[in-house]
Design an enzyme around this catalytic site. Structure first.
Site, PDB file in Angstrom:
ATOM      1  N   GLU A  81       0.787  -1.226   0.000  1.00 11.66           N
ATOM      2  CA  GLU A  81       0.000   0.000   0.000  1.00 11.66           C
ATOM      3  C   GLU A  81       0.827   1.289   0.000  1.00 11.66           C
ATOM      4  OE1 GLU A  81      -3.508   0.224  -0.077  1.00 11.66           O
ATOM      5  OE2 GLU A  81      -3.234  -1.866  -0.656  1.00 11.66           O
ATOM      6  N   SER A 450     -44.754 -33.079  39.205  1.00 12.00           N
ATOM      7  CA  SER A 450     -44.347 -33.540  40.534  1.00 12.00           C
ATOM      8  C   SER A 450     -42.963 -33.078  40.952  1.00 12.00           C
ATOM      9  CB  SER A 450     -44.407 -35.071  40.594  1.00 12.00           C
ATOM     10  OG  SER A 450     -45.739 -35.504  40.575  1.00 12.00           O
TER      11      SER A 450
END
Length: 792
Positions: A81, A450
């Site tokens: 770059e 239960s």
């Protein structure tokens, strides 16, 4: 001399330039804004052992400070770059001028503008400016770049660039890209891998590592060649790197550990509601989050629940192919329209080539052919059948061939929790997160059946009953709303007469539980249920004693933790601590004070920290109920779990018409809740009780969880008194234990201390019960012949 006209033109031109400049730069940002700038960074969630389990972000980024960026990686980006980055003042004047001259032509021809941008200019554009393609924006970029160079160091500018840049594959910055492309940290990348990442800023889609591999490798090799020309690597190193293949992960992933999807999503929801976090901080703040998850237990929980659901599903038959094709050409495209459970990496979509006699020939989507296992052929033929052109799921079998698979229609959840701290060690909210994100552990309100009864028995013990007390197990009819009679029944429609509280829980006797609830009053039971967090507000009707209220398996696990925790209430939690990017703690689950924890060691006694949690049940009551539930595993409805060979307790639960099957179980250091049910709450089928459907899941999970743990017994409170009642050593509060002359005399024994009944009648009328209170039964649903009103 210039004429009046020329001077006027110059004046007008100067005025126009001034107006344009004022308009262009009136809203230009200040470069000093980047001095304390931090790019949006993912919050990362870790298990207790440091395993990465998830990330929360809109931009997937792992911030890497300049000092931690490998020199080789930085050089690769500079070569690609801006190799003169450390020499220029923010703008490559020659390159920028040439680019702007070309842009005059580009504008006229409608082409994309050229940048000629340095890394500094890219930082200015990416962070401070927009992506609009205008000469004005280019001029702003150049001016800001000069300001940036005067404000920030070169190292800081490069750091911002390498952490901000979009690199494709859901990756912002080099840290996330290294992880997403290669499954590595930045420091582990090879030269070739660093060069590939540096090839991406020009356009990640143009150099996709799978779809455009040739272009990607060519661009990568160009970067490597540039590095060699600049003298940053040797030519030999460059040649070796260029010869390296480009191999990446098939898809970016947030974490390598994938068994905790429901847990991670629940963590995200909790974090969004935290005042210390919220949406913006969670998704951009870069926080460190340590959770309570134990990856080993989580994987075991997920496997156990999936196996249990598949086992249940197989009992109820083959439901048929998920699709059908008349022409085998292109069957793959049709098959892919049905989602495969991501959790089953070995499952493949397949088509039936032929089905005759006892042989079914299939071809999977990878092109592999083989026969279905014989037992699966029989299973399919006994169900909806199977034939040529059917689309199915298969899994390979060692030695060749396939097993037939189908996604279970029923679902469920499993939660594992530390009873002393409330730390949630494992959470599975369903069969497959990829098929359903609904977390049944925390979001599914179900009747617990239960499994609620231990709360009734705990309330009774707190009200004055003892393990020596007996309650009648016999038919009972109560007057309900609207004048309707309510007659709860036992599972096997049998009645055993007067039973101790222990036997009532072990055998899950409904009529006995209703009498007990009637004796102490529903106010006590509702108050205890609400204190334990099972329900926020409970209707004070007797049916609630049989678990007809709605709750979640997560809340039930917290309530059961109170029994194991000596009656202390725990606050279940999934997040242990949250720290900001600087390591400062902004939230922690443990809010206890420790006056001397920060003091240096000086030979004094270590700080003593109080155990967390309010005492909501007497410690002896908590131990009594825990001991009763040990009996459920030893002699009651959950004896299958005794095969684990470790001290365990728990309670089964089955709701009306077998709509939900529960088991809430525990060891001395781990509480586990399991339920199975259809999301639309239809029946699971006859005899699909908690014992049959839920206990096997608990057993498989706890076998794995306790395999390396010693057989540690449950500890009784130091002040508990003990006596033998019907052959079993029972704990009592001091002063309530039976006299030695009356203990362990069998059914005829008359224990001392407060007794529940002076007289008990089979019609449900009670006299002499401690704190007896009127209780009203709810309006029952229309009675069905097989309506069992829960049991087991």
């Amino acid at each position: 001399m210039l004429g009046v006209g020329a001077l006027s033109f110059i004046a007008i031109a100067a005025l126009a330039v001034g107006i344009y400049s004022a308009w262009l730069f009136h809203d230009m940002p200040d470069a000093s804004d980047l001095v304390d700038y931090h790019p949006p960074t993912a919050t990362r969630a870790y298990a207790w052992d440091g395993t990465l389990i998830g990330e929360f972000s809109r931009e997937r980024r792992i911030f890497v400070p300049y000092e931690a960026i490998p020199k080789q990686t930085a050089q690769a980006f500079l070569a690609a770059e801006d190799h003169g980055f450390f020499q220029h003042g923010g703008v490559d004047v020659g390159g920028f001028a040439r680019a702007q001259m070309k842009n005059v032509v580009n504008i006229a021809q409608g082409r994309r503008l050229e940048g000629g941008s340095t890394i500094t200019q890219q930082v200015a554009k990416n962070i401070l400016l927009s992506n609009e393609q205008t000469i004005g924006r280019k001029l702003k970029e150049a001016i800001l770049s000069t300001q940036l160079e005067q404000t920030l160091s070169k190292e800081r500018i490069l750091e911002l660039y390498m952490n901000e840049i979009w690199l494709g594959y859901r990756s912002y910055g080099v840290g996330a890209a290294a992880y997403n492309y290669f499954g590595k940290s930045l420091s582990e990348l090879t030269l070739a891998q660093s060069a590939y990442l540096a090839a991406l800023p020009k356009g990640p889609d143009n150099y996709h590592p799978i779809r455009r591999k040739a272009q990607a490798m060519a661009r990568r090799n160009w970067v490597i060649d540039q590095m060699a020309d600049l003298g940053w690597v040797t030519r030999a190193e460059a040649n070796a790197a260029m010869a390296e293949d480009l191999v990446v992960q098939a898809a970016p992933t947030r974490s390598q550990y994938r068994d905790a999807d429901y847990f991670v999503e629940e963590v995200r929801r909790i974090a969004l509601d935290m005042k210390e976090l919220g949406d913006e901080r969670l998704n951009a703040g870069g926080y460190y989050m340590r959770t309570t998850l134990d990856p080993e237990l989580q994987s075991a929980a997920k496997t156990a629940l999936m196996n249990g659901l598949e086992t249940y599903d197989r009992r109820h038959g083959w439901r048929g192919a998920y699709g059908h094709v008349d022409d085998l050409n292109g069957w793959e495209d049709v098959a892919r329209k049905t989602v495969r459970p991501r959790e089953h990496a070995d499952w493949r979509r397949a088509v039936v080539l032929s089905a005759s006699g006892g042989t079914v020939r299939v071809r999977n989507i990878d092109g592999v052919e083989g026969n279905l296992a014989g037992q699966d052929v029989s299973w399919a033929r006994a169900g909806k059948g199977i034939g040529s052109g059917d689309l199915i799921f298969v899994a390979p079998v060692d030695g060749g061939g396939f097993r037939l698979k189908q996604v279970p229609a029923a679902n469920g959840a499993l939660v594992a929790m530390e009873p002393y701290s409330g730390r949630v060690l494992a959470m599975v909210g369903g069969y497959s997160f990829s098929l359903s994100k609904f977390n049944r552990a925390t979001q599914a309100l179900r009747q617990p059946g239960s499994s609620f009864k231990p709360i009734v028995y705990a309330a009774a013990l707190e009200a004055g009953y003892t393990p020596a007390s007996t309650v009648l197990d016999a038919p009972i009819t109560l007057r309900g709303y609207g004048g309707q009679d309510w007659s709860p029944e036992n599972y096997h429609h049998d009645y055993l007469g007067a039973l101790t509280l222990r036997r009532g829980i072990e055998l899950s006797r409904n009529t006995m539980t209703v009498r007990l609830a009637q004796g102490i009053g529903m106010d006590r039971i509702a108050a205890l249920s609400e204190r334990l967090g099972v329900t926020r507000k409970m209707d004070k009707v007797l049916a609630m004693a049989l678990g007809s209220g709605e709750t979640t398996v997560y809340r039930m696990a917290a309530a059961y933790s109170t029994f194991v925790n000596g009656g202390k209430l725990v606050q279940p939690h999934l997040i242990e601590v949250v720290e900001d990017r600087n390591g400062k703690v902004i939230w922690k689950a443990d809010r206890r004070d420790c006056d001397r924890c920060d003091a240096g060691f000086g030979g004094a006694e270590s700080p003593r920290i109080q155990r967390a949690g309010d005492q909501v049940i007497d410690p002896i009551t908590a131990y009594q109920v825990t001991s009763f539930m040990e009996g459920v595993v030893q002699r009651g409805t959950a004896t299958q779990a005794s095969s684990i060979g470790k001290p365990l307790g728990g309670k089964t639960g089955t709701t009306n018409d077998y709509r939900s099957a529960w088991f809430m179980g525990f060891s001395p250091h781990l509480v586990v809740g399991v339920y199975i049910g259809f999301d639309d709450n239809r029946s699971l089928g006859n005899n699909e009780t908690g014992s049959v459907a839920a206990v096997p899941i608990f057993t498989e999970f706890m076998t794995a969880a306790l395999k390396d743990k010693p057989a540690e017994p449950f500890k009784a409170p130091a002040n508990a008194k003990f006596a033998m009642i019907r052959g079993i050593r029972e704990a009592f509060r001091p002063g309530t234990e039976p006299a030695a002359s009356t203990a362990d005399l069998g059914a005829a024994a008359t224990p001392s201390g407060p007794q529940p009944y002076d007289k008990v009648f089979g019609n449900g009328q009670v006299t002499g019960a401690p704190n007896a209170a009127a209780a009203v039964a709810p309006p029952p649903p229309p009675k069905k012949k097989d309506d069992l009103s829960d049991l087991f």
